[in-house]
Enzyme design. Structure first.
Site, mmCIF file in Angstrom:
data_model
loop_
_atom_site.group_PDB
_atom_site.id
_atom_site.type_symbol
_atom_site.label_atom_id
_atom_site.label_comp_id
_atom_site.label_asym_id
_atom_site.label_seq_id
_atom_site.Cartn_x
_atom_site.Cartn_y
_atom_site.Cartn_z
ATOM 1 N N GLN A 1 -2.439 -20.976 -4.129
ATOM 2 C CA GLN A 1 -2.691 -21.683 -2.872
ATOM 3 C C GLN A 1 -4.041 -21.231 -2.325
ATOM 4 O OE1 GLN A 1 0.322 -23.857 -1.599
ATOM 5 N NE2 GLN A 1 0.162 -23.603 -3.806
ATOM 6 N N ALA B 1 5.017 -25.601 6.424
ATOM 7 C CA ALA B 1 4.617 -25.504 5.025
ATOM 8 C C ALA B 1 3.140 -25.848 4.819
ATOM 9 C CB ALA B 1 5.503 -26.410 4.183
ATOM 10 N N HIS B 2 2.711 -25.724 3.559
ATOM 11 C CA HIS B 2 1.290 -25.904 3.230
ATOM 12 C C HIS B 2 0.807 -27.333 3.510
ATOM 13 C CE1 HIS B 2 2.630 -26.592 -1.277
ATOM 14 N NE2 HIS B 2 3.180 -27.438 -0.449
ATOM 15 N N ASN B 3 -0.429 -27.380 4.003
ATOM 16 C CA ASN B 3 -1.157 -28.622 4.257
ATOM 17 C C ASN B 3 -0.629 -29.448 5.434
ATOM 18 O OD1 ASN B 3 -1.120 -28.430 0.898
ATOM 19 N ND2 ASN B 3 -3.119 -28.615 1.852
#
Length: 307
Positions: free
Chosen positions: A212, A253-255
Site C-alpha cells: 500500500q 479503508a484504503h482510498n
C-alpha cells in the site's frame, strides 16, 4: 485534567467570543460573577455555571444555585417571565455551543514545550520549538511537527509525517510513514493512521499482499477517536476532509475520500474506494461496501448496510 483558575464571566465571554470567531450572540444580565466550571443545575453551586437547552431541566434550572446560568432569551422569559429576576444570566443564542467553547477554556490541553529527554526524535525530523514531545514518544526521520502541537507519551510518528500546528496526538497513537495531519486536529489514544489497507490479490488459492503506497491525509480541525483505524491508500491517498469527526472503533479503508464536516459514529465500517460528500452522518455500526458514492448531507441510520 488541568483546570484554569476562576475568571469573571465577562472575561470568559470575551474568550469565547474569540474562540467562536464572534459567531455567538451573548449578553450578561445581572452581576459579573466569578466562574470556574459547568455543573448540572441540581449539583451546581458557588462559582459554577449551568446551561439550559432541554426543557426537561427547566424546573431544575429555576431552582439551581449556580452562580450564573446560560440560556436563550426566550427560554429565560418562559422560565421567569418578562421581568427577569435579580440573578446572573448569560443570554446566548446557542447555549450548547457556549458550553463547548467555554469548557475548552476551563480545561485546556496541558502542553510543556520542548522535547523530553526520554523521547526519541531523529536528527532529520523537524520539531517546532513551541511543540511538546512527551516521554517515550518517537518521531522518525523527516517528520515535521508544527507549532504548539502536542505529541503525547508513547505516540509514534513515522518517517516523513507532516503534522500541522495546534494538534494533539494522544498517548499510543500511531501515525505511519507519510501521514499528514492538518492544523488543529486531534488523534485520540490508540488510533492508527496510515496502516496498510486490506489489499490482497487472489492467486491459485493464496492471497498475495499488495503493498500500500498511498498516504492517509487529514484536513484541518479533524478529530479521530480512540482505537480507530484510517488505512493508507493503495495507490491514491485516503483523504479525511476538514472538520470531520470520527468516533471510537471506526474502520476507514484504503482510498476512501470524505468531504468536509462528516461524522462517523462508533463501530461503523467503510470499505475501500468510497467517496463521501460534505456533512454526511454515518450512524453507529453502519456498514458500507466498496466503491460507493454517498452524496452531501446524507444521513445513514445506525446498523444500516449500504451495498
Amino acid at each position: 485534567m488541568m483546570q484554569t483558575a476562576q475568571m469573571l464571566l465577562s472575561e470568559l465571554v470575551d474568550k469565547v467570543s474569540k474562540c467562536s470567531k464572534n459567531r455567538l450572540e451573548m449578553q450578561i444580565v445581572g452581576a459579573d460573577v466569578a466562574v470556574s466550571r459547568f455543573m448540572s443545575p441540581a449539583e451546581a453551586g458557588e462559582g459554577d455555571m449551568s446551561f439550559l437547552t432541554d426543557p426537561r431541566y427547566a424546573e431544575a434550572m429555576k431552582a439551581t444555585k449556580a452562580a450564573a446560568i446560560v440560556l436563550r432569551e426566550r427560554d429565560a422569559k418562559a422560565l421567569f417571565g418578562e421581568e427577569l429576576p435579580n440573578r446572573t444570566m448569560l443570554l446566548c443564542d446557542d447555549p450548547y455551543a457556549f458550553f463547548a467553547f467555554a469548557s475548552q477554556i476551563f480545561y485546556p490541553v496541558k502542553r510543556t514545550p520542548g522535547i523530553h529527554p526520554r523521547a526519541y526524535v531523529e536528527e532529520s525530523a523537524f520539531v517546532d520549538p513551541t511543540a511538546s514531545i512527551e516521554p517515550m514518544a518517537v518521531v522518525q526521520a523527516g517528520a515535521k511537527v508544527g507549532a504548539n502541537t502536542l505529541i503525547s507519551a508513547g505516540a509514534y510518528i513515522g518517517e516523513d509525517c507532516d503534522i500541522g500546528r495546534d494538534c494533539v496526538i494522544y498517548p499510543n497513537a500511531v501515525l505511519q510513514a507519510g501521514t499528514v495531519v492538518g492544523d488543529g486536529s486531534v488523534v485520540q489514544p490508540g488510533a492508527v493512521l496510515g496502516g496498510d489497507g486490506f489489499g490482497f490479490a487472489p492467486f491459485k488459492g493464496e492471497w498475495i499482499k499488495i503493498p500500500q503506497r498511498g498516504r492517509t491525509v487529514l484536513g484541518a480541525d479533524v478529530e479521530i477517536g480512540a482505537n480507530t483505524c484510517v488505512d493508507r491508500g493503495a495507490l491514491d491517498d485516503t483523504v479525511i476532509g476538514d472538520g470531520m469527526r470520527v468516533d471510537n472503533l471506526v474502520q476507514i479503508a484504503h482510498n476512501d475520500k470524505f468531504g468536509n464536516g462528516c461524522i462517523i459514529v462508533a463501530q461503523a465500517g467503510i470499505a475501500g474506494s468510497c467517496t463521501f460528500g460534505d456533512y454526511v452522518v454515518c450512524g453507529g455500526q453502519s456498514g458500507f461496501a466498496d466503491h460507493l458514492k454517498i452524496g452531501s448531507g446524507a444521513q445513514i441510520a445506525a446498523q444500516s448496510g449500504i451495498m
